[in-house]
Design a protein around this motif. Structure first.
Motif, PDB file in Angstrom:
ATOM      1  N   LEU A   1      38.827   4.087  38.133  1.00 49.81           N
ATOM      2  CA  LEU A   1      38.636   4.276  36.695  1.00 49.81           C
ATOM      3  C   LEU A   1      39.594   5.331  36.141  1.00 49.81           C
ATOM      4  O   LEU A   1      40.053   5.224  34.996  1.00 49.81           O
ATOM      5  N   LYS A   2      39.918   6.350  36.936  1.00 44.92           N
ATOM      6  CA  LYS A   2      40.872   7.379  36.498  1.00 44.92           C
ATOM      7  C   LYS A   2      42.245   6.782  36.198  1.00 44.92           C
ATOM      8  O   LYS A   2      42.982   7.284  35.358  1.00 44.92           O
ATOM      9  N   ALA A   3      42.586   5.743  36.940  1.00 46.27           N
ATOM     10  CA  ALA A   3      43.883   5.091  36.715  1.00 46.27           C
ATOM     11  C   ALA A   3      43.834   4.091  35.568  1.00 46.27           C
ATOM     12  O   ALA A   3      44.864   3.645  35.070  1.00 46.27           O
ATOM     13  N   LEU A   4      42.616   3.751  35.167  1.00 48.79           N
ATOM     14  CA  LEU A   4      42.417   2.645  34.224  1.00 48.79           C
ATOM     15  C   LEU A   4      42.275   3.109  32.792  1.00 48.79           C
ATOM     16  O   LEU A   4      42.666   2.393  31.852  1.00 48.79           O
ATOM     17  N   ALA A   5      41.690   4.287  32.588  1.00 51.20           N
ATOM     18  CA  ALA A   5      41.272   4.679  31.240  1.00 51.20           C
ATOM     19  C   ALA A   5      41.536   6.154  30.980  1.00 51.20           C
ATOM     20  O   ALA A   5      41.605   6.961  31.907  1.00 51.20           O
ATOM     21  N   GLY A   6      41.634   6.502  29.705  1.00 49.72           N
ATOM     22  CA  GLY A   6      41.905   7.876  29.304  1.00 49.72           C
ATOM     23  C   GLY A   6      40.676   8.749  29.141  1.00 49.72           C
ATOM     24  O   GLY A   6      40.769   9.970  29.154  1.00 49.72           O
ATOM     25  N   ARG A   7      39.512   8.127  28.945  1.00 46.15           N
ATOM     26  CA  ARG A   7      38.269   8.913  28.817  1.00 46.15           C
ATOM     27  C   ARG A   7      37.203   8.263  29.664  1.00 46.15           C
ATOM     28  O   ARG A   7      36.990   7.051  29.562  1.00 46.15           O
ATOM     29  N   LEU A   8      36.563   9.057  30.507  1.00 47.43           N
ATOM     30  CA  LEU A   8      35.540   8.552  31.429  1.00 47.43           C
ATOM     31  C   LEU A   8      34.197   9.123  31.010  1.00 47.43           C
ATOM     32  O   LEU A   8      34.054  10.342  30.856  1.00 47.43           O
TER      33      LEU A   8
ATOM     34  N   SER B   1      42.597   0.794  29.475  1.00 48.14           N
ATOM     35  CA  SER B   1      41.523   0.877  28.497  1.00 48.14           C
ATOM     36  C   SER B   1      41.442   2.301  27.943  1.00 48.14           C
ATOM     37  O   SER B   1      41.865   3.253  28.595  1.00 48.14           O
ATOM     38  N   LEU B   2      40.902   2.418  26.749  1.00 50.83           N
ATOM     39  CA  LEU B   2      40.690   3.753  26.196  1.00 50.83           C
ATOM     40  C   LEU B   2      39.600   4.498  26.945  1.00 50.83           C
ATOM     41  O   LEU B   2      39.663   5.719  27.098  1.00 50.83           O
ATOM     42  N   THR B   3      38.588   3.749  27.396  1.00 51.20           N
ATOM     43  CA  THR B   3      37.440   4.387  28.048  1.00 51.20           C
ATOM     44  C   THR B   3      36.996   3.564  29.246  1.00 51.20           C
ATOM     45  O   THR B   3      37.266   2.364  29.334  1.00 51.20           O
ATOM     46  N   ALA B   4      36.271   4.231  30.135  1.00 56.04           N
ATOM     47  CA  ALA B   4      35.526   3.561  31.197  1.00 56.04           C
ATOM     48  C   ALA B   4      34.267   4.394  31.412  1.00 56.04           C
ATOM     49  O   ALA B   4      34.313   5.631  31.326  1.00 56.04           O
TER      50      ALA B   4
END
Lengths: 483, 483
Positions: free
Chosen positions: A401-408, A381-384
């Motif tokens: 979430l760090k592994a899932l998305a580029g912006r948290l 995803s782009l974000t989480a």
């Protein structure tokens, strides 16, 4: 500038080739231009967009129904992107200049080596997005960053706003030293012809997953597969942790509804999945906020059709709330479904696929300890986003979430992407095709440059950025030390 | 360490999956390790390779016939790569840390944003090369850079040196905190299984163009196409300009023959195309140097077969000279063909395809002004070289070569690649699949990291690299300014 732009016809193969070849010719001087000259042009493009805002927003509104406020704001954003890249170009950090002096005692022995990023050799092809007729279209971040890198650009216009595309191109060209630095072509076939042209060196794309896969397949057919930077689909999960219930639950629900319905949900950062504690008060507040919300007209009939079929795909789930549609043939209403965490997990991966528009699933959980396993099964995803009053509570979900998305995002909402040095608008497949890269912000320029290392070259043939005394004062790493 | 490593069997699908899954488990602690701890491990790996050099070179020599001097040198190089990456990790520049403080007056308004590179989520798959049993194999640059980035690795061994692969893995594992951080699988089918495993996050590959295309096609079949960093084939053109004839022509010819025949020509930087003025003295000197040169045994029967068929493909050209073969069943002799610039240009692109081994074409030109057009038609290469006494003479070819190759050499030879901060071992297709990246040197680590941006996060959840007071003292860009 005139506000009369005729509806353009589809470009022929010959017109596509002519645009690319003219861009190649114009590119020779552009890639050789000094950083100061290039920055001045980028600033002039920003000024030209601003100067023509009155004409541009009206043409765009007639094609997209996005309204004056949003469209004027988007023109300001689009101009701001050019101004940021003018700074980036003069700063020179994106050139990643590195000098290693000769060292015969090194293992293996080291000759004099000087490396610098240079613009890609050839033309950057850009596929414009539907949902941002300015900021991700003809003069969007892809075009701005490619021009900043020193590359000429040919844009494949989005069919949702062809006249806006022509008007923007005309405005930008008034500021370019050579109008051919920005080519513009129209039509589905033209896109394929563009991707396959031998002088196209890389492709930037903002659009759907199937669209991105189609472009990727065309690139694979080239004798020389070129780099592809696609921003595709993103579900943008939001995780509300139990401690967030200690805060203002109504504000939380309203924030969600506002983010979900902004731009009729047609944002790549639209929050499509909301994980919440199984709390009656919060669910009620979310339901009320969504019920009170309005949709509006979507960008094109095809996008509306895609939204309705996406909503239809979720019709097995309970409906939590539905907003009102607003006026117009293309209008849709916001719709939010609900599912328990187990039911949601059983429906993966299909259930979590992006439904482009104002639709979301609210997933209720009983125990936050069950979240990491399910979140770990989501696609990139782009974000989480995390909502919590107690930071310690987020420790278990953060690594996932760090592994899932580029912006948290912490205690905020994913819509609204800053244009800055630190922003990252990217993520793992399918949110992008190149997870190391961003399509927004200063680092977007990195997609259009490649390094070249000079081994033992005489000073008279080196670019100024690599001369011993650093006449341009750019950041460099010399013998391993940054200066 | 024992020197008895049995010939390993092909890995089953189950064994491949087990290696990947064990690497995932081991990776959790590794990606969380501090820079100092990770650097200490990389240094320990270098020490382990050095300590086992006596055993390792003998096993490698029995499989590759490359000889003690070369193999001992290659082990030193391989250890040096790990030591460089230990420096890179502690330096922290590869993390590209950027902080933008919140700015409500920015357009659009800017929240607090902090970006940092993190290791790719998952396992890096590495396909080892045939020609460097140490430096581009199990413990080669791909593995060293991926471990440095914080990623676990599973290597697909090259069938040309399977026992060496096992021995190197055993040596490296003695220094790793968890042996599963370096998996090793064997066999053609195992390579395909590895590329398709869902927990593999990126692939590094050194090999042939058809091999690279095959891996790329497997990646395209994945539900999530992952990044692919392949170093494939390279012709490495060398351009001798007229002013070079004023220098020592014999030394020039000897330099060429030495570079052509080093390692029996089995280097990706082997000079396959030599453009020279149509000068009798130079051609005679090149012919003599090549005639006096020796070949030797190639690495595998398949590589020898490929070389002979490559030479056969050029059999329509005149032979300038042939060296002696040396001993052994796998031995081949260096062979140099010659063609006029026009004849060569007519044969493009096929005539310029890499012939892996000690073969080259000497292309004679009458007018240096004809060179840029022909050079501009060559496929991408890792290197391009110019020989000239007068720098001004190179002004016309330099822009063409900058677009053609990732490393440009002045009055030298392309074989021999430094391990350093500034080196770039990459180039446009088909020399690599990702022209922005290098497989040698400090920047090789960039292939295995992706950015993550934290928006508005509390300090207690941020990585130390992004804390306000920069406790690790790494290079950062704060509000646009490098510090």
């Amino acid at each position: 500038m005139t506000d009369h732009f005729a509806l353009p016809a589809d470009s022929t193969d010959g017109e596509v080739a002519a645009a690319v070849e003219a861009a190649v010719r114009a590119g020779t001087a552009w890639r050789a231009a000094s950083a100061a000259d290039r920055a001045a042009v980028l600033t002039a493009v920003a000024d030209a967009l601003t100067a023509n805002a009155e004409t541009l927003w009206r043409i765009a509104d007639s094609e997209t129904s996005l309204g004056e406020t949003r469209l004027r704001g988007e023109i300001v954003r689009t101009a701001a992107q050019f101004r940021l890249f003018a700074q980036v170009v003069v700063d020179g950090g994106h050139l990643d200049a590195v000098i290693d002096h000769a060292d015969a005692s090194a293992v293996p022995p080291r000759p004099d080596l000087r490396r610098l990023n240079q613009p890609l050799a050839g033309v950057v092809a850009v596929f414009a997005a539907s949902n941002f007729p300015f900021a991700f279209s003809v003069a969007g971040g892809d075009t701005a960053s490619a021009l900043a890198a020193g590359c000429p650009v040919v844009v494949k216009a989005h069919p949702g706003h062809p006249r806006t595309s022509e008007a923007v191109a005309a405005a930008v060209r008034t500021a370019l030293p050579d109008a051919a630095l920005l080519g513009l072509v129209h039509g589905f076939e033209a896109g394929g012809t563009l991707v396959k042209h031998p002088r196209v060196a890389a492709v930037g794309f903002t659009g759907s997953i199937p669209g991105g896969r189609a472009v990727q397949a065309l690139i694979a057919e080239r004798p020389d597969p070129i780099p592809f930077f696609g921003e595709l689909g993103s579900a943008n999960p939001v995780v509300v942790l139990p401690s967030a219930l200690r805060g203002d639950v109504t504000a939380l629900a309203q924030g969600f509804a506002a983010s979900l319905t902004q731009g009729v949900g047609q944002f790549c950062t639209n929050p499509g999945l909301l994980f919440v504690p199984d709390d009656e008060g919060l669910l009620k507040a979310v339901g009320e906020s969504v019920s009170a919300s309005s949709g509006g007209p979507m960008l094109t009939p095809r996008i509306k059709e895609g939204f309705l079929s996406g909503v239809d795909r979720l019709s097995g789930l309970s409906v939590l709330a539905e907003g009102s549609a607003g006026d117009g043939e293309l209008a849709v209403s916001p719709k939010v479904f609900t599912a328990g965490l187990e039911e949601f997990a059983e429906g993966l991966p299909e259930i979590a696929e992006e439904c482009f528009g104002p639709a979301a699933i609210v997933i209720t959980y009983r125990d936050a300890a069950d979240l990491p396993e399910v979140l770990g099964r989501l696609a990139g995803s782009l974000t989480a986003t995390v909502h919590a009053a107690d930071p310690a509570e987020a420790a278990d979900v953060l690594p996932v979430l760090k592994a899932l998305a580029g912006r948290l995002i912490w205690n905020g909402w994913p819509t609204g992407v800053a244009v800055s040095w630190a922003v990252h608008h990217g993520g793992p497949w399918p949110s992008t095709t190149a997870p190391a890269h961003t399509s927004v912000g200063a680092s977007a320029i990195a997609r259009w440059v490649v390094p070249v290392a000079y081994q033992g070259w005489p000073a008279e043939l080196l670019p100024p950025e690599l001369l011993e005394d650093n006449p341009l004062g750019i950041p460099r790493r010399v013998d391993g030390v940054l200066s």
